[in-house]
Design a protein around this motif. Structure first.
Motif, PDB file in Angstrom:
ATOM      1  N   SER A 198       0.849  -1.191   0.000  1.00 52.28           N
ATOM      2  CA  SER A 198       0.000   0.000   0.000  1.00 52.28           C
ATOM      3  C   SER A 198       0.886   1.244   0.000  1.00 52.28           C
ATOM      4  O   SER A 198       1.864   1.319   0.756  1.00 52.28           O
ATOM      5  CB  SER A 198      -0.908   0.010   1.234  1.00 52.28           C
ATOM      6  N   ARG A 199       0.503   2.226  -0.821  1.00 51.27           N
ATOM      7  CA  ARG A 199       1.227   3.500  -0.789  1.00 51.27           C
ATOM      8  C   ARG A 199       0.877   4.220   0.516  1.00 51.27           C
ATOM      9  O   ARG A 199      -0.292   4.259   0.933  1.00 51.27           O
ATOM     10  CB  ARG A 199       0.847   4.391  -1.976  1.00 51.27           C
ATOM     11  N   LEU A 211      -5.288   1.507  -0.456  1.00 47.70           N
ATOM     12  CA  LEU A 211      -5.454   0.122  -0.875  1.00 47.70           C
ATOM     13  C   LEU A 211      -4.529  -0.172  -2.045  1.00 47.70           C
ATOM     14  O   LEU A 211      -4.240   0.707  -2.869  1.00 47.70           O
ATOM     15  CB  LEU A 211      -6.900  -0.135  -1.287  1.00 47.70           C
ATOM     16  N   THR A 212      -4.059  -1.410  -2.122  1.00 49.94           N
ATOM     17  CA  THR A 212      -3.302  -1.830  -3.301  1.00 49.94           C
ATOM     18  C   THR A 212      -4.265  -2.022  -4.468  1.00 49.94           C
ATOM     19  O   THR A 212      -5.489  -1.993  -4.299  1.00 49.94           O
ATOM     20  CB  THR A 212      -2.555  -3.135  -3.025  1.00 49.94           C
ATOM     21  N   ASN A 259      -9.102  -8.135   4.309  1.00 54.43           N
ATOM     22  CA  ASN A 259      -8.138  -7.705   3.285  1.00 54.43           C
ATOM     23  C   ASN A 259      -6.870  -7.127   3.910  1.00 54.43           C
ATOM     24  O   ASN A 259      -6.172  -6.325   3.294  1.00 54.43           O
ATOM     25  CB  ASN A 259      -8.777  -6.673   2.349  1.00 54.43           C
ATOM     26  N   VAL A 260      -6.586  -7.565   5.130  1.00 56.05           N
ATOM     27  CA  VAL A 260      -5.407  -7.094   5.858  1.00 56.05           C
ATOM     28  C   VAL A 260      -4.299  -8.135   5.711  1.00 56.05           C
ATOM     29  O   VAL A 260      -4.467  -9.290   6.127  1.00 56.05           O
ATOM     30  CB  VAL A 260      -5.718  -6.860   7.348  1.00 56.05           C
ATOM     31  N   GLU A 261      -3.197  -7.729   5.131  1.00 56.79           N
ATOM     32  CA  GLU A 261      -2.059  -8.623   4.942  1.00 56.79           C
ATOM     33  C   GLU A 261      -0.803  -7.951   5.462  1.00 56.79           C
ATOM     34  O   GLU A 261      -0.584  -6.751   5.230  1.00 56.79           O
ATOM     35  CB  GLU A 261      -1.889  -8.990   3.461  1.00 56.79           C
ATOM     36  N   PRO A 274      -6.192   5.013   8.012  1.00 56.69           N
ATOM     37  CA  PRO A 274      -5.954   6.460   7.932  1.00 56.69           C
ATOM     38  C   PRO A 274      -6.134   6.958   6.501  1.00 56.69           C
ATOM     39  O   PRO A 274      -5.498   6.429   5.571  1.00 56.69           O
ATOM     40  CB  PRO A 274      -4.504   6.610   8.399  1.00 56.69           C
ATOM     41  N   ARG A 275      -6.998   7.927   6.322  1.00 62.12           N
ATOM     42  CA  ARG A 275      -7.236   8.467   4.979  1.00 62.12           C
ATOM     43  C   ARG A 275      -7.217  10.000   4.986  1.00 62.12           C
ATOM     44  O   ARG A 275      -8.011  10.634   4.300  1.00 62.12           O
ATOM     45  CB  ARG A 275      -8.579   7.966   4.458  1.00 62.12           C
ATOM     46  N   ASP A 276      -6.330  10.578   5.779  1.00 62.97           N
ATOM     47  CA  ASP A 276      -6.209  12.034   5.776  1.00 62.97           C
ATOM     48  C   ASP A 276      -5.619  12.511   4.442  1.00 62.97           C
ATOM     49  O   ASP A 276      -4.992  11.746   3.716  1.00 62.97           O
ATOM     50  CB  ASP A 276      -5.321  12.487   6.938  1.00 62.97           C
TER      51      ASP A 276
END
Length: 770
Positions: free
Chosen positions: A41-42, A56-57, A168-170, A251-253
Motif C-alpha cells: 500500500s502506498r 489500498l493496493t 483484506n489485511v495482509e 488512515p485516509r487524511d
C-alpha cells in the motif's frame, strides 16, 4: 561376492544421487521472496513521521511494509513459537514435523501442521495449492529454493509482510495498525499473541465487531499459556477474555494530496511501493482545518454552502501544513473528489493587494493617496463596484480594505509595463493568454487562478517577495534572484490589509486579509496572513453554479478567521523597514500638511519613491463681506475677511456629491479683470476627449455615431467650461458633464476655455462615412 557387489552398487547410486541433488541444489535459481506483481500500500507521512494516508493496493489489500528490525521481538517470538520453533535450525523443511503431520493425516489424529515458516512463505509467494501430494512436493522444493538464496532474516521479514491477518489485511504492518491501532514496534505481548494466531485461520479467527469469536479466543489463550510457561509468567484471570479490537478505519487524511502525490510519483516496483512519501503536512493542523471546515459547512448548509477548500502554508519555507481539497472527498453530491486546491477559478478581488503594492513600488501612490472612486469609463470598459455605489475620493488604504473596484482598475491601468499581468506571470501564475486577452478585467478576477497559485502570491507578500513555488514535501533551496516586490512595498501593503476594529467576526488584529467574490457569485475567496502563515479558503460549487450567499466578506472571511482562531498559530514580530518614514499628513488630502490643514494623521511613505507634496486642497482666500464673492487681492477699498476652503477638482466634487459626502466649497470668484489676471494659468483645463492621436470616423446615417464627446479636467474652483471648434462656439457645460459635438469632416482645432480665463487646445481629424 554377490552381496559385496550389491553394496558397491548401492553406494555408487547413493553417491550419484547425492551428487545430483547437490548439483540441483546449487543450480536452483532465485525466484524471489515476493510475487512479481506484488505491491505494498502506498503510504503518506506527515512532517513528523506520523501516518497520514494508507491506500489500498490495486488488488484491494492493505499491506504496509515493515522491516524486520521494526517488528517487536514479542510478535516474532509468538509467531515462531506457534508456527516454527526450529525456524533457525532447518534448511527450509523440517523432516520431523513433516513425518508427524503425515502420520497424523494417516491415523486421523491431530498432530499439528508440518509446514515451516519458509514453506508457508513459498505457498504465499507462488500461490500454491498444498492439499495434494504434488502441491506439497512443490512447496517443499520452493522452500528449499528460498533457503538456498536468502538468509533467515529476509525470509522471516517477507513472511511477516505477506501473511494474511483477516479480511483484506495482509502483513503485520497493516495488521498491527488496523487491529491494534499502533505500529508493529509498539505491540504488547498480549497483542502479539492475538495477532500471531490469525494467519493460521484468517477467516475463522478474524476479530468481530460484535460478540465473541471463540476460535480466536481459544487459539490465543492456548498460545498465551505456552508462552506463559516458557517465560514463567504469573497467571492472569483476564488472559482468556483478552481479544483484538474490531477493524479500525484505515488512515485516509489528505486524500486529495495523497492521490496527487501518488500520481506524480508512481510506484512501478515493489521496492518503490514500500517507500513512504513524507510530506510537509502537519497532522494536528490538517485535522484542525478539516474540523473547522466541517463544522462551518454544517452550520451554513441551509444557505446552500456545502463545499469549501483550504490551504495552509508556512510563508518562509512555502511548505504546505494543511491541504483540504473539498469538504467531503467521498461526497458525490458536491463532486468531492475534485481537488479544489488545483481547480482554476476566478479570484474576484483577491489580486488587488498586488496592484497597490506595485503602485507603491513604482511611486504612483502611498497609503493615504486620494484615489477616485466614481463612475469611470476605461475605453469601452465600464467597471462597477460590488455594491454598485461610489465612495468618491478615497484614501488608497481604504480603497483596498473596502475592495473598491474603480480605484484598482485605474491604478492597474497606470502601472508601468509589464504591469499586473507581467507580475503574475513572473510569480508563477499560469495565464494561458496574452495580456490583451484579459485587459483591465484582470484586476477584478478576469483570469482564473488556482488556490495553490494564490497561496504562493500571498506567501510572496508575507515573506521575501520572491517567486517560489508551494512545497508539498520538503522545501528546496532557491537560487538567489531579485524580489518581485520590495520590502517597503510589501510592508505598506500588509499594513493596509490589517483587520480593523468594529467587525465582530473578524476580530483578530494580527490577521492581514483580503477577499474576492467572482462574477455571478460563483466563488468566494479569503486569503489571510498571520505571522509566518498564509491561509487561503474558498467556498463555492465545483460545477460553477452561483449562489447569492457566496459573498466573500460574509462567508469566506468568517471561515478564514475561524480557522485562524482554532489553530492558535504563533505570531511573528513585524519589523518596519528602515527605509520607511512615518510623517504627519493632512487627513483630508493625504498630502503633507500646511498650517491651513486642521486635521492630521500619521502615515508611512518611501522616501524618494512615494509621491509626497504639500497639501493643495486647503487654501486661504479673501471674501468680500458685501457680495460674499471671492476676490483675488485686498486693495484696501472694501471690507474683506480671510477664510480657509477646500479647493477640489470639479470631477472630485462631483464624486463627493454622488457619494453623499458634503464638502465646503469656496464662493465663486468675482468677475473682474484683477481676478482673471491673478488666476494660476498653469492650471488650464486638460482636454481628455478628443485625443490628437486618433482619427474620429463618424457614421452619417447613424445619429448615435455622429457625435464626439468633449471632456476636460478642470482646476479647483472652475464651474463652467466653454468649447470652440476653430472660431465656432459649440456650447458650455459644467466641468463634470461632456459636451456632444456634432462634428463634420475635416481638420479642426478644438479649444476649451474655463470661467477663469484659462484655456488649452488640440488638433483633431474627423472623417464621416455614409
Amino acid at each position: 561376492m554377490f552381496r559385496r557387489f550389491i553394496q558397491h552398487r548401492i553406494c555408487r547410486y547413493t553417491l550419484a544421487l547425492i551428487a545430483a541433488l547437490t548439483l540441483v541444489y546449487g543450480l536452483l535459481p532465485d525466484a524471489g521472496l515476493y510475487p512479481t506483481d506484488f505491491r505494498f500500500s502506498r503510504t503518506l507521512l506527515d512532517r513528523d513521521g506520523r501516518l497520514l494516508h494508507l491506500a489500498l493496493t490495486t488488488d484491494g489489500k492493505y499491506r504496509r511494509h515493515v522491516p524486520l528490525a521494526d517488528i517487536n521481538p514479542l510478535l516474532i517470538e509468538a509467531t515462531l513459537e506457534l508456527e516454527d520453533r526450529h525456524f533457525y535450525e532447518h534448511p527450509g523443511v523440517n523432516p520431523l514435523s513433516l513425518l508427524r503431520a503425515t502420520w497424523g493425516a494417516i491415523t486421523g489424529s491431530a498432530r499439528g501442521g508440518g509446514s515451516t515458516i519458509t514453506m508457508q512463505l513459498a505457498r504465499l509467494r507462488h500461490g500454491l495449492r498444498t492439499r495434494s501430494a504434488y502441491g506439497k512436493l512443490v512447496q517443499i522444493f520452493r522452500a528449499i529454493q528460498m533457503e538456498r538464496h536468502h538468509d533467515k532474516a529476509a525470509i522471516l521479514e517477507a513472511y511477516l509482510n505477506q501473511a494474511p491477518y483477516g479480511g483484506n489485511v495482509e502483513g503485520i504492518g497493516s495488521a498491527s495498525l488496523l487491529w491494534c491501532g499502533k505500529t508493529a514496534t509498539d505491540l504488547t505481548l498480549r497483542e502479539s499473541v492475538a495477532l500471531a494466531v490469525l494467519p493460521q485461520s484468517p477467516t475463522r479467527r478474524r476479530p468481530r465487531a460484535e460478540g465473541v469469536n471463540l476460535s480466536l479466543t481459544q487459539a490465543q489463550h492456548r498460545l498465551w499459556e505456552r508462552l506463559r510457561a516458557l517465560k514463567k509468567l504469573e497467571s492472569d484471570p483476564l488472559d482468556a477474555s483478552f481479544t483484538l479490537k474490531q477493524l479500525m478505519p484505515a488512515p485516509r487524511d489528505v486524500p486529495h494530496l495523497a492521490r496527487r502525490l501518488f500520481t506524480e510519483q508512481p510506484a512501478t516496483t515493489r521496492e518503490a511501493s514500500a517507500l513512504a512519501l513524507k510530506t510537509s503536512v502537519s497532522l494536528p493542523q490538517q485535522q484542525g482545518v478539516e474540523s473547522v471546515l466541517a463544522d462551518y459547512i454544517g452550520r451554513k448548509s441551509e444557505l446552500g454552502i456545502t463545499n469549501a477548500c483550504a490551504l495552509l502554508v508556512r510563508a518562509s519555507t512555502r511548505e504546505v501544513l494543511a491541504y483540504v481539497g473539498s469538504s467531503g472527498f467521498l461526497d458525490a453530491r458536491i463532486q468531492g473528489q475534485v481537488d479544489g486546491v488545483l481547480a482554476r477559478r476566478s479570484p474576484g478581488s483577491a489580486l488587488k493587494p498586488f496592484i497597490y503594492a506595485l503602485a507603491m513600488q513604482q511611486g504612483l501612490i502611498h497609503p493615504h493617496t486620494l484615489l477616485r472612486d466614481g463612475q469611470t469609463s476605461f475605453g469601452g470598459y465600464n467597471p462597477e463596484n460590488f455594491d454598485r455605489q461610489f465612495s468618491g475620493p478615497i484614501a488608497a488604504k481604504d480603497a483596498l480594505y473596502h475592495s473598491r473596484n474603480i480605484p484598482a482598475v485605474s491604478l492597474a491601468q497606470k502601472l508601468a509595463a509589464p504591469g499586473l499581468y507581467g507580475f503574475l506571470k513572473s510569480a508563477g501564475v499560469a495565464l494561458p493568454h496574452p495580456a490583451e486577452h484579459y485587459g483591465l478585467a484582470l484586476p477584478l478576477g478576469g483570469a482564473e487562478v488556482s488556490m495553490e497559485e494564490l497561496a504562493a502570491l500571498y506567501c510572496l507578500l508575507a515573506d521575501d517577495g520572491l517567486a517560489r513555488p508551494i512545497q508539498m514535501q520538503t522545501a528546496t533551496k532557491e537560487l538567489s534572484r531579485p524580489p518581485l516586490l520590495t520590502e517597503e512595498a510589501r510592508y505598506l501593503t500588509r499594513e493596509m490589509m490589517r483587520t480593523r476594529e468594529g467587525e465582530a467576526a473578524l476580530d483578530d488584529s494580527a490577521v492581514l486579509w483580503k477577499t474576492g467574490t467572482s462574477h455571478g457569485f460563483r466563488d468566494a475567496w479569503a486569503a489571510g496572513i498571520r505571522g509566518d502563515h498564509v491561509l487561503v479558503v474558498w467556498i463555492g460549487n465545483f460545477n460553477g453554479r452561483g449562489n447569492p450567499a457566496f459573498i466573500a466578506r460574509e462567508c469566506a472571511a468568517p471561515l478564514l478567521f475561524e480557522v485562524f482562531r482554532h489553530l492558535h498559530l504563533p505570531l511573528k514580530r513585524e519589523f518596519k523597514p528602515t527605509n520607511i518614514r512615518d510623517v504627519e499628513l493632512c487627513a483630508v488630502s493625504g498630502q503633507l500638511p500646511t498650517p491651513l490643514c486642521q486635521h492630521h494623521v500619521q502615515g508611512g511613505f518611501i522616501p524618494g519613491v512615494s509621491p509626497i507634496t504639500a497639501c493643495e486642497i486647503h487654501r486661504e482666500v479673501w471674501i468680500d463681506q458685501t457680495s460674499q464673492l471671492r476676490v483675488s487681492t485686498d486693495d484696501g477699498t472694501r471690507s474683506l475677511r480671510r477664510d480657509v476652503y477646500e479647493f477640489w477638482p470639479p470631477d472630485m466634487l462631483e464624486m463627493f456629491r454622488r457619494a453623499g459626502v458634503p464638502r465646503r466649497e469656496p464662493p465663486p470668484l468675482e468677475p473682474s479683470a484683477s481676478s482673471l489676471q491673478a488666476t494660476d494659468h498653469a492650471a488650464a483645463p486638460q482636454i481628455r476627449s478628443p485625443q490628437p492621436s486618433l482619427v474620429y470616423t463618424l457614421q452619417a446615417s447613424s445619429k448615435d455615431r455622429r457625435s464626439v464627446p468633449l471632456r476636460a479636467d478642470a482646476a479647483p474652483g472652475v464651474s463652467r467650461l466653454f468649447w470652440f471648434a476653430d472660431s465656432r462656439f459649440l456650447g458650455s457645460t459644467p466641468p463634470t458633464t461632456p459636451l456632444l459635438w456634432q462634428a463634420e469632416a475635416g481638420h479642426w482645432r478644438i479649444h476649451v476655455l474655463d470661467d477663469q480665463g484659462r484655456s488649452s487646445a488640440v488638433k483633431v481629424r474627423v472623417e464621416v462615412v455614409p
